[in-house]
Design an enzyme around this catalytic site. Sequence first.
Site, PDB file in Angstrom:
ATOM      1  N   GLU A 290       0.815  -1.202   0.113  1.00  0.00           N
ATOM      2  CA  GLU A 290       0.017  -0.155   0.021  1.00  0.00           C
ATOM      3  C   GLU A 290       0.744   1.252   0.080  1.00  0.00           C
ATOM      4  OE1 GLU A 290      -3.464  -0.404   0.300  1.00  0.00           O
ATOM      5  OE2 GLU A 290      -3.555   1.447  -0.534  1.00  0.00           O
ATOM      6  N   ASP A 291       0.418   2.151  -0.859  1.00  0.00           N
ATOM      7  CA  ASP A 291       1.129   3.498  -0.747  1.00  0.00           C
ATOM      8  C   ASP A 291       2.694   3.582  -0.811  1.00  0.00           C
ATOM      9  OD1 ASP A 291      -1.309   4.108  -1.169  1.00  0.00           O
ATOM     10  OD2 ASP A 291      -1.570   5.524   0.516  1.00  0.00           O
TER      11      ASP A 291
ATOM     12  N   ASP B  73      -2.504  -2.979  -3.858  1.00  0.00           N
ATOM     13  CA  ASP B  73      -3.881  -2.099  -3.576  1.00  0.00           C
ATOM     14  C   ASP B  73      -4.003  -1.078  -4.658  1.00  0.00           C
ATOM     15  OD1 ASP B  73      -6.370  -2.075  -2.694  1.00  0.00           O
ATOM     16  OD2 ASP B  73      -5.900  -0.725  -1.251  1.00  0.00           O
ATOM     17  N   ASP B  74      -2.996  -0.378  -4.844  1.00  0.00           N
ATOM     18  CA  ASP B  74      -3.018   0.967  -5.648  1.00  0.00           C
ATOM     19  C   ASP B  74      -2.935   0.578  -7.142  1.00  0.00           C
ATOM     20  OD1 ASP B  74      -3.105   2.786  -3.401  1.00  0.00           O
ATOM     21  OD2 ASP B  74      -0.861   1.867  -2.936  1.00  0.00           O
TER      22      ASP B  74
ATOM     23  N   ASN C 121      -6.925  10.967  -4.124  1.00  0.00           N
ATOM     24  CA  ASN C 121      -7.161  11.151  -2.526  1.00  0.00           C
ATOM     25  C   ASN C 121      -6.101  12.056  -2.113  1.00  0.00           C
ATOM     26  OD1 ASN C 121      -9.439   9.419  -2.792  1.00  0.00           O
ATOM     27  ND2 ASN C 121      -8.131   7.559  -2.779  1.00  0.00           N
TER      28      ASN C 121
END
Length: 643
Positions: free
Chosen positions: A334-335, A357-358, A499
Amino acid sequence: MFSLNRSAFLNNPASISGSFPDKHRRILPTRVVVAGSSNRDKSNGSLLMATDESTATLKEMRDGYAEVVDPKSGVSGGVQDVYGEDTATEDQPVTPWSVSVASGYSLLRDPHHNKGLAFSEKERNSHYLRGLLPPTVISQELQVKKMLHNIRQYQVPLQKYMAMMDLQERNQKLFYKLLIDNVEELLPIVYTPTVGEACQKYGSIYSRPQGVFISLKDKGKVLEVLRNWPEKNIQVIVVTDGERILGLGDLGCHGMGIPVGKLSLYTALGGIRPSACLPVTIDVGTNNEKLLDDEFYIGLRQKRAIGQEYAELLHEFMTAVKQNYGERILIQFEDFANHNAFDLLEKYGTTHLVFNDDIQGTASVVLAGLISAMKFLGGSLADQRFLFLGAGEAGTGIAELIALEISKQTNMPLEETRKKIWLVDSKGLIVSSRLESLQHFKKPWAHEHEPVKELVDAVNAIKPTILIGTSGQGRTFTKEVVEAMASLNEKPIIFSLSNPTSQSECTAEEAYTWSQGRAIFASGSPFDPFEYGDNVFVPGQANNAYIFPGLGLGLIMSGAIRVHDDMLLAAAEALAGQVTQENFDKGLLYPPFKNIRKISAHIAAEVAAKAYELGLATRLPPPKDLVKYAESCMYSPAYRTYR
Ligand SMILES: NC(=O)C1=CN([C@@H]2O[C@H](COP(=O)(O)OP(=O)(O)OC[C@H]3O[C@@H](n4cnc5c(N)ncnc54)[C@H](OP(=O)(O)O)[C@@H]3O)[C@@H](O)[C@H]2O)C=CC1
Ligand SMILES: CC(=O)C(=O)O
Ligand SMILES: [Mg+2]
């Protein structure tokens, strides 16, 4: 020497009493613990309820007090100074003892078992709680009502976030009950956009570890570090190195808010037990000068390690995770910044149960939105022209899954279906004349075209039917851009995925106003419904939070050993299948989050079915009804009755 397992005791304290002399009966719940792993039961990792004889002797236990003599230091104390901590001089080391009670006061401070005012009269009697609570007994429902009332008093979202984190630390079941029952109101607090602000201020609001920090200092000891985490049966890890936190850039160690937030959604939205979730932040430094100068920064104060040093720490982590938790541990990247994200996914995708996930979760959620748009608007994905602003993890990840889906639908080769998709990065439209200088993940999208610098010119040149923002740059879908989309299409599809809200390519209001109410709009962070003319439009939230909890549940319940692209396609189909005409009529391309557990069960079932079909599942035989099975696996936040 007596050693007891806390959960065994809580499940049945009476069964354990026999192992103590009668005179100690009243103080049964007392446990004395030396902090750290030395006092850990090596067989199951649970904390022992007695002293470790190698470092101390339990001399006497009376009325809940234990007097301890440490034979090495000779430090001893009476009831006032039980561990000699007060009499020790500053340079005299003391053992970090803690006396805790498996019931009574400690029970109220154990977030896994605490029920606060909801402890029944009987439980108050049998668990030494009399006097520690005021007389009233209330239901969990009333506790939820009270918490919601309190949280609504806060005007500042970060205060609401802190109140939620505080509750999670205090009473885990109440936290999840509150979140599950009020998911639409509280998702923007524990997740985007507020979690973004929480990460930016994580150093100031940090109070307790919510996950494991692994830094360069831990090189060679990562397995030991993982073993310090109190829970042993971990099923899913969300890990970040904090380099690309939402659209906010490098937040270093403060990125921990993201794995914590994502994993609370694994439980609330996907039903994975909280004790099976482990948030991890890998700290290799930060290039964020502001953080390096911030006195409240909690991470390593150095520039990011790169190259071999970075790769070695990550490899040690990936190896240790499998060693500690087994082959079927799910790891969600993630990230990470894209210069590491694609390589890590490629490197570990064949040896571990991992997904990014990204790149992948986002692809699946966007594809779901587009499938439902086609269902209600008519037409097929193959008839569309796609333009992206942003050609990083999210942009190229989504593009690739759309191309794959079109290829499956039409039998066209992937190389051909990719030609329907165009991407713009910070240097303009990705075209073949730029091929040499492009990062590897952009190369498949370098089609024949003259160079185009500005997005609005790319819109006019490519004439997309679908515009997707994955740039991390707010307000880049300008009035001109949205108007150009509206002049080209009766129903322009516009997704502003970046986001948090500040980075969204445009707001819902802008999308609806500038397209005269014709846009089909969705965004990564939530926007309120917007009234335009006689209509109220409810913007959908195109966020991977729809996918990863169900995807994770499907992988775990089938015992999958690898993630396959077909599972992402299956998850997208399952999500799209949950959208109704009624949802679409309000402007929604996604079903409301309030039904998310049902949605996650459907996603999990389709993912598990794919795992079985592909021979990647190890839990055999497959359950007959996968949806029912998924539902039956889900964690419930309802209180249990204690003996
Ligand atoms: N809604 C959701 O579920 C998700 C949303 N996101 C959001 O998407 C955003 C991007 O994430 P991610 O893809 O991982 O980030 P990356 O850093 O991998 O990619 C960002 C891309 O945007 C491009 N870009 C940056 N500035 C501009 C600009 N001014 N004009 C055009 N292109 C620009 C970059 O160009 P270049 O390559 O030239 O530097 C790069 O290609 C973030 O805000 C993130 O929060 C991400 C995942 C899920
Ligand atoms: C939602 C998400 O994963 C992101 O913005 O990075
Ligand atoms: Mg992310």
